[in-house]
Structure formats: structure tokens, C-alpha cells
Design an enzyme around this catalytic site. Structure first.
Site, PDB file in Angstrom:
ATOM      1  N   HIS A   1       0.814  -1.213   0.000  1.00 51.17           N
ATOM      2  CA  HIS A   1       0.000   0.000   0.000  1.00 51.17           C
ATOM      3  C   HIS A   1       0.849   1.266   0.000  1.00 51.17           C
ATOM      4  CE1 HIS A   1      -3.578   2.186  -0.356  1.00 51.17           C
ATOM      5  NE2 HIS A   1      -3.099   3.028   0.521  1.00 51.17           N
TER       6      HIS A   1
ATOM      7  N   TYR B   1       1.621   5.080  -2.493  1.00 48.05           N
ATOM      8  CA  TYR B   1       1.891   6.469  -2.105  1.00 48.05           C
ATOM      9  C   TYR B   1       3.297   6.895  -2.503  1.00 48.05           C
ATOM     10  CZ  TYR B   1      -2.606   6.298  -0.012  1.00 48.05           C
ATOM     11  OH  TYR B   1      -3.958   6.174   0.133  1.00 48.05           O
TER      12      TYR B   1
ATOM     13  N   HIS C   1      -9.534   0.828 -11.111  1.00 50.96           N
ATOM     14  CA  HIS C   1      -9.132   1.805 -10.076  1.00 50.96           C
ATOM     15  C   HIS C   1      -7.656   2.165 -10.223  1.00 50.96           C
ATOM     16  CE1 HIS C   1      -8.214   3.540  -6.171  1.00 50.96           C
ATOM     17  NE2 HIS C   1      -7.405   2.526  -5.888  1.00 50.96           N
ATOM     18  N   PHE C   2      -6.812   1.139 -10.376  1.00 50.48           N
ATOM     19  CA  PHE C   2      -5.398   1.539 -10.387  1.00 50.48           C
ATOM     20  C   PHE C   2      -4.935   2.042 -11.746  1.00 50.48           C
ATOM     21  CE2 PHE C   2      -4.608  -3.203 -10.465  1.00 50.48           C
ATOM     22  CZ  PHE C   2      -3.862  -3.287 -11.635  1.00 50.48           C
ATOM     23  N   HIS C   3      -5.745   1.807 -12.792  1.00 52.18           N
ATOM     24  CA  HIS C   3      -5.379   2.469 -14.050  1.00 52.18           C
ATOM     25  C   HIS C   3      -5.782   3.949 -14.018  1.00 52.18           C
ATOM     26  CE1 HIS C   3      -4.299  -1.487 -15.557  1.00 52.18           C
ATOM     27  NE2 HIS C   3      -3.580  -0.826 -16.434  1.00 52.18           N
TER      28      HIS C   3
ATOM     29  N   ARG D   1     -10.613 -10.024 -12.294  1.00 50.99           N
ATOM     30  CA  ARG D   1      -9.358  -9.471 -12.798  1.00 50.99           C
ATOM     31  C   ARG D   1      -8.405 -10.626 -13.085  1.00 50.99           C
ATOM     32  NH1 ARG D   1      -6.184  -6.837  -7.548  1.00 50.99           N
ATOM     33  NH2 ARG D   1      -4.576  -6.510  -9.107  1.00 50.99           N
ATOM     34  N   ARG D   2      -7.320 -10.345 -13.789  1.00 53.58           N
ATOM     35  CA  ARG D   2      -6.235 -11.288 -14.017  1.00 53.58           C
ATOM     36  C   ARG D   2      -6.687 -12.579 -14.704  1.00 53.58           C
ATOM     37  NH1 ARG D   2      -2.906 -10.345  -8.346  1.00 53.58           N
ATOM     38  NH2 ARG D   2      -1.552  -8.773  -9.246  1.00 53.58           N
TER      39      ARG D   2
HETATM   40 FE1  HAS Z   1      -5.931   2.248  -4.228  1.00 49.30          FE
HETATM   41  C1  HAS Z   1      -6.221  -1.184  -4.628  1.00 49.30           C
HETATM   42  C2  HAS Z   1      -8.016   2.118  -1.526  1.00 49.30           C
HETATM   43  C3  HAS Z   1      -5.495   5.646  -3.720  1.00 49.30           C
HETATM   44  C4  HAS Z   1      -3.294   2.232  -6.438  1.00 49.30           C
HETATM   45  N1  HAS Z   1      -4.951   0.813  -5.332  1.00 49.30           N
HETATM   46  C5  HAS Z   1      -5.248  -0.545  -5.362  1.00 49.30           C
HETATM   47  C6  HAS Z   1      -4.329  -1.195  -6.259  1.00 49.30           C
HETATM   48  C7  HAS Z   1      -3.473  -0.238  -6.722  1.00 49.30           C
HETATM   49  C8  HAS Z   1      -3.884   1.023  -6.156  1.00 49.30           C
HETATM   50  C9  HAS Z   1      -2.278  -0.444  -7.651  1.00 49.30           C
HETATM   51  O1  HAS Z   1      -9.159  -0.004   0.323  1.00 49.30           O
HETATM   52  C10 HAS Z   1      -4.366  -2.676  -6.642  1.00 49.30           C
HETATM   53  C11 HAS Z   1      -3.387  -3.533  -5.906  1.00 49.30           C
HETATM   54  C12 HAS Z   1      -3.503  -4.941  -6.397  1.00 49.30           C
HETATM   55  O2  HAS Z   1      -2.901  -5.257  -7.438  1.00 49.30           O
HETATM   56  O3  HAS Z   1      -4.255  -5.714  -5.795  1.00 49.30           O
HETATM   57  N2  HAS Z   1      -6.661   3.631  -2.911  1.00 49.30           N
HETATM   58  C13 HAS Z   1      -7.507   3.376  -1.892  1.00 49.30           C
HETATM   59  C14 HAS Z   1      -7.809   4.607  -1.182  1.00 49.30           C
HETATM   60  C15 HAS Z   1      -7.112   5.608  -1.820  1.00 49.30           C
HETATM   61  C16 HAS Z   1      -6.376   4.975  -2.886  1.00 49.30           C
HETATM   62  C17 HAS Z   1      -8.697   4.777   0.000  1.00 49.30           C
HETATM   63  N3  HAS Z   1      -4.666   3.660  -4.948  1.00 49.30           N
HETATM   64  C18 HAS Z   1      -4.649   4.986  -4.612  1.00 49.30           C
HETATM   65  C19 HAS Z   1      -3.603   5.658  -5.323  1.00 49.30           C
HETATM   66  C20 HAS Z   1      -2.972   4.693  -6.084  1.00 49.30           C
HETATM   67  C21 HAS Z   1      -3.656   3.445  -5.843  1.00 49.30           C
HETATM   68  C22 HAS Z   1      -3.268   7.110  -5.187  1.00 49.30           C
HETATM   69  C23 HAS Z   1      -1.815   4.798  -6.997  1.00 49.30           C
HETATM   70  C24 HAS Z   1      -1.133   5.882  -7.223  1.00 49.30           C
HETATM   71  N4  HAS Z   1      -6.950   0.762  -3.296  1.00 49.30           N
HETATM   72  C25 HAS Z   1      -7.715   0.924  -2.178  1.00 49.30           C
HETATM   73  C26 HAS Z   1      -8.180  -0.392  -1.731  1.00 49.30           C
HETATM   74  C27 HAS Z   1      -7.669  -1.330  -2.609  1.00 49.30           C
HETATM   75  C28 HAS Z   1      -6.896  -0.582  -3.580  1.00 49.30           C
HETATM   76  C29 HAS Z   1      -9.032  -0.700  -0.579  1.00 49.30           C
HETATM   77  C30 HAS Z   1      -7.851  -2.860  -2.550  1.00 49.30           C
HETATM   78  C31 HAS Z   1      -9.004  -3.277  -3.371  1.00 49.30           C
HETATM   79  C32 HAS Z   1      -9.114  -4.793  -3.382  1.00 49.30           C
HETATM   80  O4  HAS Z   1     -10.084  -5.296  -2.821  1.00 49.30           O
HETATM   81  O5  HAS Z   1      -8.250  -5.463  -3.953  1.00 49.30           O
HETATM   82  C33 HAS Z   1      -7.073   7.077  -1.383  1.00 49.30           C
HETATM   83  O6  HAS Z   1      -5.742   7.446  -1.130  1.00 49.30           O
HETATM   84  C34 HAS Z   1      -7.688   7.996  -2.388  1.00 49.30           C
HETATM   85  C35 HAS Z   1      -7.791   9.422  -1.856  1.00 49.30           C
HETATM   86  C36 HAS Z   1      -7.992  10.419  -2.951  1.00 49.30           C
HETATM   87  C37 HAS Z   1      -8.869  11.411  -2.964  1.00 49.30           C
HETATM   88  C38 HAS Z   1      -8.950  12.337  -4.156  1.00 49.30           C
HETATM   89  C39 HAS Z   1      -8.396  13.749  -3.868  1.00 49.30           C
HETATM   90  C40 HAS Z   1      -8.370  14.557  -5.121  1.00 49.30           C
HETATM   91  C41 HAS Z   1      -7.368  15.403  -5.492  1.00 49.30           C
HETATM   92  C42 HAS Z   1      -7.437  16.110  -6.842  1.00 49.30           C
HETATM   93  C43 HAS Z   1      -7.965  17.509  -6.741  1.00 49.30           C
HETATM   94  C44 HAS Z   1      -8.113  18.089  -8.118  1.00 49.30           C
HETATM   95  C45 HAS Z   1      -8.085  19.404  -8.426  1.00 49.30           C
HETATM   96  C46 HAS Z   1      -8.241  19.879  -9.845  1.00 49.30           C
HETATM   97  C47 HAS Z   1      -7.933  20.441  -7.385  1.00 49.30           C
HETATM   98  C48 HAS Z   1      -9.786  11.660  -1.847  1.00 49.30           C
HETATM   99  C49 HAS Z   1      -6.183  15.659  -4.647  1.00 49.30           C
HETATM  100  C50 HAS Z   1      -9.687  20.063 -10.105  1.00 49.30           C
HETATM  101  C51 HAS Z   1      -9.986  21.039 -11.168  1.00 49.30           C
HETATM  102  C52 HAS Z   1     -11.191  21.056 -11.764  1.00 49.30           C
HETATM  103  C53 HAS Z   1     -11.460  22.079 -12.760  1.00 49.30           C
HETATM  104  C54 HAS Z   1     -12.232  20.034 -11.505  1.00 49.30           C
END
Ligand code: HAS
Length: 558
Positions: free
Chosen positions: A230, A234, A381-383, A446-447
Site C-alpha cells: 500500500h 503512495y 481503479h489503479f489504471h 481481474r487477471r
Molecule cells: Fe488504491 C487497490 C483504496 C489511492 C493504487 N490501489 C489498489 C491497487 C493499486 C492502487 C495499484 O481499500 C491494486 C493492488 C492490487 O494489485 O491488488 N486507494 C484506496 C484509497 C485511496 C487509494 C482509500 N490507490 C490509490 C492511489 C494509487 C492506488 C493514489 C496509486 C497511485 N486501493 C484501495 C483499496 C484497494 C486498492 C481498498 C484494494 C481493493 C481490493 O479489494 O483489492 C485514497 O488514497 C484515495 C484518496 C484520494 C482522494 C482524491 C483527492 C483529489 C485530489 C485532486 C484535486 C483536483 C483538483 C483539480 C484540485 C480523496 C487531490 C480540479 C480542477 C477542476 C477544474 C475540476
């Protein structure tokens, strides 16, 4: 309290020797992206059309190559190169000679390890995917290769700490440059989390794959993997946030909204990104629901710094637009430099991170995880997260960093191509990741290679979405060819920057931002809390896993 915000650093150059080292890492990273992208293209086509791979190449072999090269090699080489360049720039333009030498050793180990790993995958000795889950067993040289990649990155990380410590000695009482601080947090997290995968490989997988012990403790090995896995995501995200916090304001002619907020969000990411690995294991037996629940709560804590980041980015974008005369509620959008690929690519990454992060929150929610776990929704999700938000940001960084390192210019033609590349990536990913999310909710796992599960009605209903997924994959491969062409052009052929116009893009902090509390740079406190949180989240479950657990003999299923 300290008041020093980064001093203006305009037009400082990076020592040519440091430029070569950073550029070498980056070119290696994009070489891995090209190979991994080709494997991805073939996978997409197989999954969508039942295309027969040439004899001797297996689907799971391709999938392993794709995951290892994209998720582990591309990212790690890129991040080490980017942080190295930024550290050189912000500490005066040059790394200490000992640090530079150490980083070359680090690069050598990482490159050697990558080659060893890839050879094992090509020889079909390691079709265990990028998570190398036991009891699938790879050749010991596969694990050894990955160990060398990690050890190489440790050497580079320690080099960064030495450079930082030297800077602090030279600048007593001053607040470190924001970029450097963020780089140190990133590498601190990396060093702590990779201890888990090092323990998994050295204590469990290597002795077992060498045949020295007959069985492996599957649950413990997976737990150690996710202790690392995990925070690994990050490790990809933090350099992306460095770009959004520090680089984007400079590109749009604005300022860092709040130095304290930026540092605090990095510290929170350091604290909460490690003790949360169980959210990848929610459906696995052998871990008490209580500990799963505790780690889910901690997972929701790690969302907080991302929400703070979103707030800070909106503020930065709006304030910069208002300073340029924007009036209406969303008038500031019109003031953004839409025709600048250096801005546009990371900006699209930011926008897409909103749905991508929301998907993460779905995954982390205990009940909803039961619906999506092991479906292709997770691949979607991860793409969106790593392959779009992170990758587009890394591409955007390249449009100014590569010319700066190679002494060339981002020409208007390359800028236009960069804009086109961004659109191609966004469209390709919309089709691919969008259909992965949708078909995952319908139950598609998946996979898996192409299969209709004996023409089961459910599986047949997935086929149209799998076809869209394949189309997206083909469009993305065009995007990969384009980015590789742009990088090669910027590194070796574009017009020379004889007037020294290219600059490292680091913004200054807004004048009216509050002073940054010195506590934020007190590493003893933060690393101490990280250790306490890790011990709290993992000690009892790991002790449980060590008790009377029947191990598994190795399986080679391909
Ligand atoms: Fe995830 C599975 C939960 C973030 C990558 N994640 C994965 C896997 C990968 C991955 C590679 O809880 C698969 C692993 C595998 O092969 O099995 N993930 C989360 C949560 C977050 C999260 C809670 N993941 C990421 C990030 C990744 C990533 C970042 C890569 C870089 N993930 C999971 C969970 C799994 C999981 C479970 C397991 C699922 C399973 O069952 O297998 C959080 O960190 C996300 C928080 C993000 C936000 C968004 C904030 C938005 C921002 C942008 C603002 C935009 C602006 C511009 C200001 C709350 C900062 C806007 C302008 C306009 C004009 C609109």
C-alpha cells in the site's frame, strides 16, 4: 516558528554530472514503459478478442512483465531520477560528490536487478504477476533481481538524506526548501515500507524457492507484501503531489498556497500510508475482523491529506486566476495556461484523481469491498490512479525536466505533440478504465485471459465491455509511442537551449502564507509515531500468523 519560505531559485542550473545521472534514470524508466506498454497492448487484445499469442508466450507471463515493468520499474527509476534532480537544484545546483557516486551504484544495482528479473520473466520462470503472491513460486533469481532493485533504491534514498543533512548543517535554523522536504518524506516512507518486502523475500520466499524449506507461510508473506504494497502506491503519489503543490503554481504564474498545509499533508501521508495493508486483504481468512476494521479506519485517515491537497490545489488555482483579474465564480478556469503541455498533462491527472480517489474510498469500505474485490473494477481503479493521475503528471514533468537536463528546449512542435498525447491518454484511459469499472461491477474477474466460462450467460454479457477495454488499450499504446518519441526528441534532438531559458519549475510560497511550524521538520517525532502506528496495527495479527500455521508447498501453474 520559522518564517523562511523558499528563497527565489530562478535560473539556477543543475551540475551537468547530476543532469546526466537524473536523465539516465529517466531514460531507463521510459525504456521500461515502452516494453511494459507493449505487453499491455497484447494483453488488451487477447482479453478483448481471444487473439492467440505466438507459441511460447503465455498471458500470465505478459501480465507479469506488464505489471513489473510499469508498476515497479518505470515508477521507481523515474522517481529516483526526479527526486535526485530536484534535490540537486534546491540545495544549490549540485549533489555532493559522494552522494553522486553512491547514486550511480544505486542505479547500477537497480538496472542489474531489473535485467535479471526481466530475463526470468522472459524465460517463463516467473509468471507470478507483480504481487508475486505465494504459493505461486518463481525462480529465486526473480526475487533476487527485485531485491537488487530495492537495495539500489535504498542507496539512492540514503544519498538524498545525506544531501539534506548537509544542507541543514549549512543553513542552521532555516526551513528546508519545500521540494527537498517532500523528497525526504517520500524516501523515508519508502525505506520504512520496503523493509516489509525485504523481509518477505529474504526470510520467506527465497529460502522456499531455493528448496531449503518445504513450505511457506502464505498469510504472513501476503501480509508483509501489503505492508509494503500500500505505501508503494503512495511512493508513486507523493512525487505526483510534489508536482501539484510545487511545480504547477510556478507554471501558472501563481504561488504555493500554504507551505504549512503542504508539509502537514505529507507528514500525514507518512504516518497513515503504512499501517493500512489489510484493506487489500479484507476477504482473506486468518486475520481477525477487529484488526481489519482498525486498518480500515486508518485507511480513512490516509484519505484526509488527499482531501487537504484537493482544497489547497483549488485555492492555488483560484487565487492565481483572481490575481490575473478573473471575476465570475469559475472565471479563474479561463486564466489557466491550457495550451502549455507542461501544465495540461498534470492538470488532467488532477481532475481524474477526483473519481479515481472516490473509487479508492469505495474499495476501502468494508462492505463494498466484498463486491469489487478481485474483479476488474480494481484494475480500473489503479489504471485511473497510477496509470492516469500519476503517469500524466510524470509525462508533464518530462516536458520541462528532460530539456533542462539535456540542455535543449521544449519546442512549440513538441509542446503541441504533448497536448495531443495528453488527449490520447485521457480518451484511451476513459475507454479502458471506464469499461473495467463497469464490467467489474457486473462481476468480471481481474487477471484472466479471454474466457466465456463455458458460454455462461453472465460472462457473455461482459464481452462488449471487454472489447471497449481492448480499444482503449490500443489507443493507449499509441500514447506510449508518442511519449517515447517526445522524450527521445527532447533528450537528443530538439533545438539546443543556448540562452539557458529552460528553468527548474519550483514555485515560491505566497507572501501572506502563515509561517511554518518547525515541529513539521522534527523527524524524531514523526518517525517515532510511524513506528508506534505500525507496531499497533501489525504486532498482534502477525503474532497470530506465526502460530501453528500450516505452510504451503510451492505451485507452478503455468
Ligand atoms: Fe488504491 C487497490 C483504496 C489511492 C493504487 N490501489 C489498489 C491497487 C493499486 C492502487 C495499484 O481499500 C491494486 C493492488 C492490487 O494489485 O491488488 N486507494 C484506496 C484509497 C485511496 C487509494 C482509500 N490507490 C490509490 C492511489 C494509487 C492506488 C493514489 C496509486 C497511485 N486501493 C484501495 C483499496 C484497494 C486498492 C481498498 C484494494 C481493493 C481490493 O479489494 O483489492 C485514497 O488514497 C484515495 C484518496 C484520494 C482522494 C482524491 C483527492 C483529489 C485530489 C485532486 C484535486 C483536483 C483538483 C483539480 C484540485 C480523496 C487531490 C480540479 C480542477 C477542476 C477544474 C475540476
Amino acid at each position: 516558528m520559522e518564517t523562511n519560505h523558499d528563497a527565489p531559485l530562478t535560473n539556477r542550473k543543475i551540475n551537468p554530472q547530476d543532469s546526466i545521472l537524473a536523465l539516465t534514470h529517466i531514460l531507463f524508466a521510459f525504456g521500461a514503459l515502452a516494453l511494459g506498454g507493449f505487453a499491455g497492448l497484447l494483453q488488451g487484445v487477447v482479453k478483448a478478442t481471444n487473439f492467440k499469442l505466438p507459441a511460447g508466450i503465455g498471458y500470465y507471463q505478459l501480465l507479469t512483465a506488464h505489471g513489473v515493468l510499469m508498476a515497479l520499474v518505470f515508477t521507481t527509476f523515474f522517481i529516483v531520477g526526479f527526486l535526485y534532480a530536484g534535490a540537486a537544484y534546491t540545495t544549490g545546483g549540485s549533489m555532493r560528490p559522494g552522494v553522486r557516486r553512491a547514486n550511480w551504484w544505486g542505479f547500477g544495482l537497480m538496472a542489474g536487478g531489473t535485467i535479471m528479473t526481466v530475463i526470468m520473466i522472459l524465460l517463463n520462470q516467473a509468471s507470478v504477476l507483480y504481487t508475486f503472491y505465494a504459493p505461486l513460486k518463481a525462480s529465486p533469481f526473480f526475487y533476487l533481481g527485485l531485491t537488487l532493485v530495492v537495495v539500489g533504491s535504498w542507496i539512492s534514498g540514503i544519498g538524498l538524506f545525506v544531501q539534506y543533512a548537509h544542507w541543514r548543517k549549512q543553513n542552521p535554523g532555516k526551513l528546508s526548501p519545500l521540494f527537498l522536504f517532500m523528497a525526504v518524506v517520500t524516501m523515508t516512507m519508502w525505506l520504512i515500507c520496503t523493509l516489509g518486502v525485504a523481509a518477505e523475500v529474504l526470510l520467506l520466499l527465497l529460502p522456499w524457492s531455493m528448496g531449503w524449506v518445504p513450505t511457506v507461510n502464505v498469510m504472513l508473506s501476503r501480509t508483509l507484501f501489503w505492508y509494503f504494497g500500500h505505501p508503494l502506491v503512495y511512493f508513486w503519489l507523493l512525487p505526483t503531489y510534489i508536482c501539484w503543490y510545487v511545480v504547477i503554481p510556478k507554471l501558472i504564474g501563481g504561488k504555493v498556497f500554504s507551505d504549512s498545509l503542504a508539509r502537514l499533508s505529507f507528514i500525514l501521508l507518512l504516518l497513515f500510508s503504512i499501517p493500512v495493508g489489510f484493506h487489500h486483504q479484507l476477504t482473506e481468512p486468518g486475520i481477525s475482523p477487529v484488526w481489519k476494521f482498525i486498518q480500515v479506519v486508518l485507511t480513512f485517515m490516509v484519505v484526509v491529506p488527499s482531501l487537504m491537497t484537493a482544497f489547497s490545489l483549488f485555492a492555488m488555482l483560484e487565487l492565481s486566476g483572481r490575481a490575473k483579474g478573473a471575476k465570475r465564480l469559475f472565471g479563474w478556469l479561463g486564466k489557466l495556461p491550457w495550451k502549455d503541455a507542461r501544465f495540461f498533462a498534470p492538470f488532467m491527472g488532477m481532475v481524474i484523481f477526483i473519481p479515481a480517489g472516490a473509487g479508492g474510498i469505495v474499495n476501502a469500505s468494508n462492505q463494498m469491498n466484498q463486491v469489487v474485490h478481485n474483479t476488474i473494477w480494481v484494475t480500473g481503479h489503479f489504471h485511473l490512479t497510477v496509470a492516469t493521475s500519476v503517469a500524466l503528471t510524470f509525462f508533464g514533468l518530462m516536458y520541462w525536466l528532460v530539456p533542462l537536463l539535456s540542455g535543449r528546449k521544449l519546442t512549440p512542435a513538441m509542446n503541441k505533440l504533448g497536448l495531443a498525447q495528453t488527449w490520447i491518454w485521457v480518451i484511451g484511459m476513459f475507454l479502458m478504465s471506464g469499461s473495467m469499472h463497469a464490467v467489474g461491477l457486473l462481476g468480471s474477474p481481474r487477471r484472466t485471459a479471454y474466457t466465456t466460462y463455458g458460454d455462461h450467460a453472465d460472462a457473455l454479457s461482459w464481452i462488449p465491455l471487454h472489447r471497449v477495454l481492448g480499444m482503449g488499450g490500443v489507443i493507449l499504446f499509441i500514447g506510449i509511442i508518442l511519449i517515447i518519441y517526445i522524450i527521445l526528441e527532447l533528450a537528443f534532438f530538439a533545438e539546443k537551449d543556448t540562452a539557458g531559458e529552460e528553468d527548474f519549475q519550483v514555485a515560491e510560497v505566497a507572501e501572506d502564507a502563515h509561517a511554518t511550524p518547525a515541529l513539521l521538520e522534527n523527524w524524531k517525532v514523526w518517525v517515532g509515531i510511524v513506528v508506534i502506528l505500525i507496531l499497533f496495527a501489525y504486532t498482534i495479527p502477525v503474532l497470530d500468523m506465526l502460530r501453528d500455521v500450516p505452510g504451503s508447498k510451492p505451485w507452478v501453474t503455468w
